[in-house]
Design a protein around this motif. Structure first.
Motif, PDB file in Angstrom:
ATOM      1  N   PRO A   1      26.695 -10.178  -1.997  1.00  0.00           N
ATOM      2  CA  PRO A   1      24.983  -9.390  -1.784  1.00  0.00           C
ATOM      3  C   PRO A   1      24.107  -9.339  -3.623  1.00  0.00           C
ATOM      4  CG  PRO A   1      26.747  -7.550  -1.966  1.00  0.00           C
ATOM      5  CD  PRO A   1      27.623  -8.953  -1.221  1.00  0.00           C
ATOM      6  N   ALA A   2      23.303  -9.366  -3.442  1.00  0.00           N
ATOM      7  CA  ALA A   2      22.130  -9.282  -4.666  1.00  0.00           C
ATOM      8  C   ALA A   2      21.399  -7.439  -4.430  1.00  0.00           C
ATOM      9  CB  ALA A   2      22.074 -10.101  -5.587  1.00  0.00           C
ATOM     10  N   ILE A   3      21.806  -6.746  -5.113  1.00  0.00           N
ATOM     11  CA  ILE A   3      21.014  -5.377  -5.104  1.00  0.00           C
ATOM     12  C   ILE A   3      20.065  -5.256  -5.940  1.00  0.00           C
ATOM     13  CG2 ILE A   3      20.723  -2.620  -4.184  1.00  0.00           C
ATOM     14  CD1 ILE A   3      24.490  -4.989  -4.024  1.00  0.00           C
TER      15      ILE A   3
ATOM     16  N   VAL B   1      19.773  -8.195  -1.073  1.00  0.00           N
ATOM     17  CA  VAL B   1      19.751  -9.613  -0.787  1.00  0.00           C
ATOM     18  C   VAL B   1      20.829  -9.559   0.363  1.00  0.00           C
ATOM     19  CG1 VAL B   1      18.802 -11.870  -1.212  1.00  0.00           C
ATOM     20  CG2 VAL B   1      17.643  -9.931  -2.388  1.00  0.00           C
ATOM     21  N   SER B   2      21.224 -10.305   1.512  1.00  0.00           N
ATOM     22  CA  SER B   2      22.206 -10.521   1.375  1.00  0.00           C
ATOM     23  C   SER B   2      22.315 -11.903   2.649  1.00  0.00           C
ATOM     24  CB  SER B   2      22.768  -9.422   2.390  1.00  0.00           C
ATOM     25  OG  SER B   2      21.461  -8.817   3.194  1.00  0.00           O
ATOM     26  N   ASP B   3      23.749 -11.614   3.479  1.00  0.00           N
ATOM     27  CA  ASP B   3      24.000 -13.127   4.811  1.00  0.00           C
ATOM     28  C   ASP B   3      24.571 -12.091   5.648  1.00  0.00           C
ATOM     29  OD1 ASP B   3      23.269 -14.483   5.975  1.00  0.00           O
ATOM     30  OD2 ASP B   3      24.786 -15.910   5.330  1.00  0.00           O
TER      31      ASP B   3
ATOM     32  N   TRP C   1      31.161  -8.740   1.948  1.00  0.00           N
ATOM     33  CA  TRP C   1      31.433  -8.045   1.217  1.00  0.00           C
ATOM     34  C   TRP C   1      29.849  -7.447   1.040  1.00  0.00           C
ATOM     35  CZ3 TRP C   1      34.444  -6.031  -1.412  1.00  0.00           C
ATOM     36  CH2 TRP C   1      36.218  -6.557  -1.626  1.00  0.00           C
ATOM     37  N   CYS C   2      28.704  -7.820   2.047  1.00  0.00           N
ATOM     38  CA  CYS C   2      27.238  -7.256   2.377  1.00  0.00           C
ATOM     39  C   CYS C   2      27.149  -6.419   2.929  1.00  0.00           C
ATOM     40  CB  CYS C   2      26.247  -8.988   3.133  1.00  0.00           C
ATOM     41  SG  CYS C   2      26.752 -10.244   1.618  1.00  0.00           S
ATOM     42  N   ALA C   3      28.150  -6.928   4.197  1.00  0.00           N
ATOM     43  CA  ALA C   3      28.189  -5.466   5.154  1.00  0.00           C
ATOM     44  C   ALA C   3      28.908  -4.397   4.837  1.00  0.00           C
ATOM     45  CB  ALA C   3      29.571  -5.811   6.008  1.00  0.00           C
TER      46      ALA C   3
ATOM     47  N   SER D   1      25.289  -6.341  -8.688  1.00  0.00           N
ATOM     48  CA  SER D   1      25.901  -7.280  -8.117  1.00  0.00           C
ATOM     49  C   SER D   1      26.785  -7.296  -7.480  1.00  0.00           C
ATOM     50  CB  SER D   1      26.205  -8.689  -8.748  1.00  0.00           C
ATOM     51  OG  SER D   1      24.388  -9.628  -9.367  1.00  0.00           O
ATOM     52  N   GLY D   2      27.246  -7.637  -5.873  1.00  0.00           N
ATOM     53  CA  GLY D   2      28.708  -7.448  -4.996  1.00  0.00           C
ATOM     54  C   GLY D   2      28.603  -6.285  -4.611  1.00  0.00           C
ATOM     55  N   GLY D   3      29.717  -6.267  -3.597  1.00  0.00           N
ATOM     56  CA  GLY D   3      30.105  -4.781  -2.817  1.00  0.00           C
ATOM     57  C   GLY D   3      31.100  -3.667  -3.497  1.00  0.00           C
TER      58      GLY D   3
END
Length: 217
Positions: A187-189, A10-12, A17-19, A198-200
């Protein structure tokens, strides 16, 4: 025999931090090799759903949302750039001057997933490059179409989607779904629909989490 692992990322596309998290997760999966058969797909989250398409200056946005001074923003971007480089994704934060609306990017990502997770991954990475490496306006239809082409998707079909509201309701429904689950930052993985990281995170954290999930069955 490989263990199947469902991964909902789950990301934008406007989230650095998602990248970083995606690059880190891919490193962890590469380390695990044939131990894991990963089913990775991306779900939408908008950091700024009310952002105008033309965007706002990044310094103004960061000041308003996070209370960062120009000096703090510069340090923040330096820290992010260093971490991104360490994960093999060199960012050009000096080219990232504005924050943009990302809803249309999520519509294209939803379309890409209907064609296969590999296509969606390729588009996600193309969008990350457009924003964080090339400093492009990711609300610009031509930028989005170019990213789709880079991902091996049909440019005419991408342009057609962007000219309509196609996939808008599906994206909004997914956004509501994750908000209802309590996801408020990315990000939420989510692994196998029940384990959240959660997080990068660094690759070691992802690798350890995956091994533990596999051990639990």
């Amino acid at each position: 025999m490989s263990a199947t692992l469902k991964i909902d990322f789950v990301s934008d596309v406007a989230c650095p931090w998602c990248a970083i998290g995606l690059a880190s997760l891919k490193t962890a999966l590469a380390r695990l090799g044939n131990e894991v058969d990963a089913n990775l797909h991306f779900s939408p989250f908008e950091l700024n759903p009310d952002m105008p398409a033309q965007g706002v200056p990044l310094a103004d946005y960061m000041s308003r949302k996070y209370g960062l001074s120009p000096e703090q923003l510069a340090q923040n971007q330096a820290n992010i750039s260093a971490r991104a480089a360490a994960e093999g994704f060199p960012m050009r934060m000096d080219l990232r001057t504005h924050a943009y609306n990302t809803f249309d990017a999520h519509r294209l990502l939803h379309w890409a997933q209907t064609l296969g997770n590999d296509k969606q991954l390729a588009l996600k990475e193309a969008l990350f490059r457009a924003y964080f490496v090339e400093g492009k306006r990711t609300s610009d239809p031509e930028v989005l179409v170019d990213a789709a082409q880079q991902a091996g998707l049909d440019a005419a079909r991408a342009r057609e989607i962007l000219s309509t509201n196609e996939y808008a309701e599906q994206v909004r429904a997914l956004e509501r779904h994750y908000q209802n689950l309590g996801i408020s930052s990315v990000p939420a993985i989510i692994f196998n629909n029940r384990h959240l990281v959660s997080g990068g995170q660094p690759p070691d954290v992802f690798e350890q989490a995956i091994r533990q999930i596999l051990a639990e069955g």
